[in-house]
Design a protein around this motif. Structure first.
Motif, PDB file in Angstrom:
ATOM      1  N   SER A 179       0.970  -1.173   0.123  1.00 55.97           N
ATOM      2  CA  SER A 179       0.176   0.188  -0.197  1.00 55.97           C
ATOM      3  C   SER A 179       0.991   1.249  -0.172  1.00 55.97           C
ATOM      4  N   ALA A 180       2.150   0.876   0.019  1.00 57.17           N
ATOM      5  CA  ALA A 180       3.274   1.880   0.231  1.00 57.17           C
ATOM      6  C   ALA A 180       3.281   3.288  -1.181  1.00 57.17           C
ATOM      7  N   CYS A 181       2.713   2.802  -2.281  1.00 54.11           N
ATOM      8  CA  CYS A 181       2.143   3.719  -3.404  1.00 54.11           C
ATOM      9  C   CYS A 181       1.139   4.035  -3.517  1.00 54.11           C
ATOM     10  N   PRO A 182       0.949   5.437  -3.542  1.00 52.50           N
ATOM     11  CA  PRO A 182      -0.948   6.195  -3.803  1.00 52.50           C
ATOM     12  C   PRO A 182      -1.012   6.091  -4.972  1.00 52.50           C
ATOM     13  N   GLY A 183      -0.719   5.995  -6.157  1.00 50.83           N
ATOM     14  CA  GLY A 183      -1.298   6.071  -7.738  1.00 50.83           C
ATOM     15  C   GLY A 183      -1.851   4.690  -7.609  1.00 50.83           C
ATOM     16  N   TRP A 184      -1.097   4.086  -7.574  1.00 56.91           N
ATOM     17  CA  TRP A 184      -1.720   2.412  -6.910  1.00 56.91           C
ATOM     18  C   TRP A 184      -3.440   2.537  -6.209  1.00 56.91           C
ATOM     19  N   VAL A 185      -2.761   2.627  -5.083  1.00 55.85           N
ATOM     20  CA  VAL A 185      -4.307   2.706  -4.085  1.00 55.85           C
ATOM     21  C   VAL A 185      -5.063   3.537  -4.419  1.00 55.85           C
ATOM     22  N   LEU A 207     -10.059  -3.425  -2.522  1.00 57.11           N
ATOM     23  CA  LEU A 207      -9.231  -3.066  -1.799  1.00 57.11           C
ATOM     24  C   LEU A 207      -9.253  -4.005  -0.465  1.00 57.11           C
ATOM     25  N   PRO A 208      -9.877  -5.058   0.423  1.00 56.15           N
ATOM     26  CA  PRO A 208      -9.645  -6.507   0.954  1.00 56.15           C
ATOM     27  C   PRO A 208      -8.504  -6.726   0.737  1.00 56.15           C
ATOM     28  N   TYR A 209      -7.573  -6.843  -0.190  1.00 54.06           N
ATOM     29  CA  TYR A 209      -6.861  -7.436  -0.374  1.00 54.06           C
ATOM     30  C   TYR A 209      -5.421  -6.542  -0.141  1.00 54.06           C
ATOM     31  N   ILE A 210      -5.547  -5.069  -0.520  1.00 60.38           N
ATOM     32  CA  ILE A 210      -4.399  -4.072  -0.309  1.00 60.38           C
ATOM     33  C   ILE A 210      -3.916  -4.330   2.260  1.00 60.38           C
ATOM     34  N   SER A 211      -3.126  -4.144   1.807  1.00 59.83           N
ATOM     35  CA  SER A 211      -2.597  -4.101   3.175  1.00 59.83           C
ATOM     36  C   SER A 211      -3.144  -2.672   3.548  1.00 59.83           C
ATOM     37  N   THR A 212      -3.332  -1.985   4.830  1.00 59.24           N
ATOM     38  CA  THR A 212      -3.652  -1.743   5.780  1.00 59.24           C
ATOM     39  C   THR A 212      -2.090  -0.808   6.524  1.00 59.24           C
ATOM     40  N   THR A 213      -1.128  -1.339   6.440  1.00 57.93           N
ATOM     41  CA  THR A 213      -0.165  -0.394   6.710  1.00 57.93           C
ATOM     42  C   THR A 213       0.144   0.824   6.057  1.00 57.93           C
ATOM     43  N   LYS A 214       0.230   1.919   6.936  1.00 62.84           N
ATOM     44  CA  LYS A 214       0.536   2.825   6.394  1.00 62.84           C
ATOM     45  C   LYS A 214       2.187   3.575   5.381  1.00 62.84           C
ATOM     46  N   SER A 215       2.278   4.381   4.330  1.00 62.67           N
ATOM     47  CA  SER A 215       3.543   4.423   3.722  1.00 62.67           C
ATOM     48  C   SER A 215       4.684   4.677   4.901  1.00 62.67           C
ATOM     49  N   PRO A 216       5.706   4.815   4.513  1.00 62.74           N
ATOM     50  CA  PRO A 216       6.405   5.400   5.578  1.00 62.74           C
ATOM     51  C   PRO A 216       6.107   6.927   5.531  1.00 62.74           C
ATOM     52  N   GLN A 217       6.113   8.068   4.463  1.00 64.38           N
ATOM     53  CA  GLN A 217       5.645   9.162   4.702  1.00 64.38           C
ATOM     54  C   GLN A 217       4.153   9.170   5.958  1.00 64.38           C
ATOM     55  N   GLN A 218       3.453   8.501   5.260  1.00 64.65           N
ATOM     56  CA  GLN A 218       2.856   8.502   6.462  1.00 64.65           C
ATOM     57  C   GLN A 218       2.613   8.404   8.219  1.00 64.65           C
ATOM     58  N   ILE A 219       3.552   7.391   7.836  1.00 64.03           N
ATOM     59  CA  ILE A 219       3.808   6.937   9.706  1.00 64.03           C
ATOM     60  C   ILE A 219       4.991   8.130   9.949  1.00 64.03           C
ATOM     61  N   MET A 220       5.784   8.555   9.193  1.00 61.97           N
ATOM     62  CA  MET A 220       6.725  10.028   9.919  1.00 61.97           C
ATOM     63  C   MET A 220       6.167  10.508  10.347  1.00 61.97           C
ATOM     64  N   GLY A 221       4.830  10.935   9.447  1.00 60.42           N
ATOM     65  CA  GLY A 221       3.646  12.208   9.967  1.00 60.42           C
ATOM     66  C   GLY A 221       3.307  11.478  10.801  1.00 60.42           C
ATOM     67  N   SER A 222       2.210  10.782  11.183  1.00 63.01           N
ATOM     68  CA  SER A 222       2.035  10.478  12.616  1.00 63.01           C
ATOM     69  C   SER A 222       3.069  10.601  13.636  1.00 63.01           C
ATOM     70  N   LEU A 223       3.834  10.043  13.458  1.00 62.64           N
ATOM     71  CA  LEU A 223       4.850   9.910  14.385  1.00 62.64           C
ATOM     72  C   LEU A 223       6.095  10.958  14.932  1.00 62.64           C
ATOM     73  N   LEU A 224       5.583  11.858  13.739  1.00 66.52           N
ATOM     74  CA  LEU A 224       6.357  13.028  14.255  1.00 66.52           C
ATOM     75  C   LEU A 224       5.203  13.638  14.828  1.00 66.52           C
TER      76      LEU A 224
END
Ligand code: SF4
Length: 471
Positions: free
Chosen positions: A174-180, A192-209
């Motif tokens: 799910s890390a590629c927003p073009g594909w999602v 959609l049920p097949y796509i990993s629910t894990t956020k991309s590195p960009q969005q994890i970085m955003g949440s963590l910061l």
């Protein structure tokens, strides 16, 4: 009745469709007028069309190519505006403006300028700090969390599917927003049920910061990314903090935008004084820039490699030290021969784990929309053999993102980027000591983990307007 649609300005030509007579004009991109003439001679001005980032079909034909004008809140101009405005505020009211940098833009500059990865990273940090940004972070901790979480998700689904429950395999990354974005708008409920629910590195970085920032600071978080699609990702409603109404990533700028910022400042990257990157946990300068690392596996995050190695170990007790990627052949050769006379499709590669004489894991890299469409069609026909697919919209993946530097010879530039990537020290999430701190101090329970590391997707119904035309 007749319908007549005229496209002016950006578009040209006209079309006549039986039904009613209407005229659609595009005098300017923000001014779209639709009028209809019914047979009784009455004329009616129809509702003005509104187009936002969320309407993008991720077809790579507009925003992903260069429609900067549509992306007013996600641009270098917006960043300059925020920096300028911030400089006039009282010190205790100023925003902390920080940039998180993905590895692909660093690689792109390093290849273009003929310098090392580390030098490109520190000169980029020097450039950002020189224009008023206080901290520059490497995104690798977020990438490592994204890899760990994707791997856990795969193992859980694999176990479920083996025990007869619905495991929704293959797990699609799910890390590629073009594909999602394409999946949501084109194959919605099915895919959609097949796509990993894990956020991309960009969005994890955003949440963590935003979660770990110093308490007294208001944060403005910028990311440097290899494609325009990351702007679409940052603009999703799912990534807006409902309390503060701020986005986890406030502004995304791309590699080519930084190049034009350098031009604007009258600089080349090699002329910029280097500066240290900062640690996103302590917010202090990194003592040793050579600790900058990339992931193992592909230059698009290495999701296949990490998930495969861990699934082999955890599910079958197999230690895989080296993956054997098999490059597949084009299925319809006559279409592809000009591009690849040897018939090999570098954007479709497979890896298998044979255990006790049986194929237990069957993984693939599937890059570019041509391969993605084939993948989805196979899944719909229940002919897809894979358990896991690393899906990326760009041919050759993120190293070749739509906003990377192309140089005079784009193929040679991409080859240099790939070569550099192979030469940089790689790091696995297990060897990233900072993750322990994050697990112990930040991701303390399932609820927090879910909120910071996972997301959801939404099928998008095709837009049917009052003329019953599907655009
Ligand atoms: S594959 Fe292309 S569109 Fe997708 S995240 Fe990577 S650079 Fe962006």
């Amino acid at each position: 009745m007749m319908i007549r649609i005229q496209f002016k300005s950006r578009f040209s030509g006209s079309k006549t469709i039986s039904g009613i007579q209407a005229q659609l004009t595009f005098p300017d991109l923000d001014q779209i007028q639709l009028t209809s003439n019914a047979q009784d001679g009455t004329k009616k001005t129809l509702q003005k069309a509104q187009i936002t980032l969320n309407d993008c079909l991720a077809c790579s034909g507009c925003i992903t190519s260069a429609e900067h004008i549509l992306i007013t809140q996600q641009s270098q101009d917006e960043l300059y505006r925020v920096i300028q405005e911030n400089s006039h505020k009282d010190p205790d009211e100023q925003l902390e403006i920080v940039v998180s940098v993905a590895p692909q833009p660093i690689l792109s500059f390093a290849a273009q300028c003929g310098i090392s990865y580390e030098e490109a990273a520190t000169r980029l940090a020097g450039f950002f700090k020189g224009i008023g940004i206080s901290r520059v972070f490497d995104i690798s901790h977020a990438r490592d969390l994204s890899l760990e979480e994707t791997s856990q998700e795969f193992q859980a689904r694999y176990r479920s599917s083996q025990s007869g429950e619905t495991g929704f395999l293959p797990l699609l990354t799910s890390a590629c927003p073009g594909w999602v974005c394409y999946a949501e708008k084109t194959h919605g409920h099915f895919i959609l049920p097949y796509i990993s629910t894990t956020k991309s590195p960009q969005q994890i970085m955003g949440s963590l910061l935003k979660q770990t920032k110093p308490r007294n600071k208001s944060l403005y978080h910028v990311t440097l990314m290899p494609c325009f699609d990351k702007k679409l990702e940052a603009s999703r409603e799912d990534f807006v903090d409902q309390v503060s109404k701020t986005r986890d990533v406030d502004c995304v700028i791309t590699t080519i935008e930084v190049e034009s910022m350098l031009v604007k400042e009258g600089l080349t990257l090699k002329e910029v004084e280097p500066a240290q990157l900062d640690c996103p946990l302590t917010w202090r300068p990194l003592k040793n820039p050579s600790i900058l690392t990339v992931n193992r596996g592909s230059a698009s995050g290495g999701y296949l490699e990490h998930t495969f190695v861990h699934a082999a170990k955890e599910l079958f007790g197999e230690n895989v030290l080296q993956l054997d990627y098999k490059v597949m052949r084009f299925e319809i050769l006559w279409l592809e021969l000009l591009e690849a006379p040897n018939g090999l499709n570098q954007d479709l590669q497979e890896v298998t784990l044979v255990h006790n004489g049986e194929i237990k894991l069957h993984f693939a890299l599937s890059y570019g929309f041509r391969n993605i469409q084939n993948l989805v069609q196979k899944m719909k026909r229940k002919k897809c053999p894979y358990h896991f697919v690393e899906v990326m919209a760009c041919p050759s993946g993120c190293a070749n993102g739509g906003a990377q530097l192309r140089g005079e010879d784009p193929k040679a530039q991409l080859a240099k980027v790939m070569q550099l990537f192979k030469e940089i020290q790689s790091q696995t999430p297990e060897s990233n000591l900072h993750l322990r701190y994050l697990h112990n101090e930040v991701l303390v329970d399932d609820e927090t983990r879910k909120a910071l590391l996972h997301t959801q997707y939404h099928p998008v119904e095709k837009n049917v307007n009052s003329l019953n035309i599907k655009w």
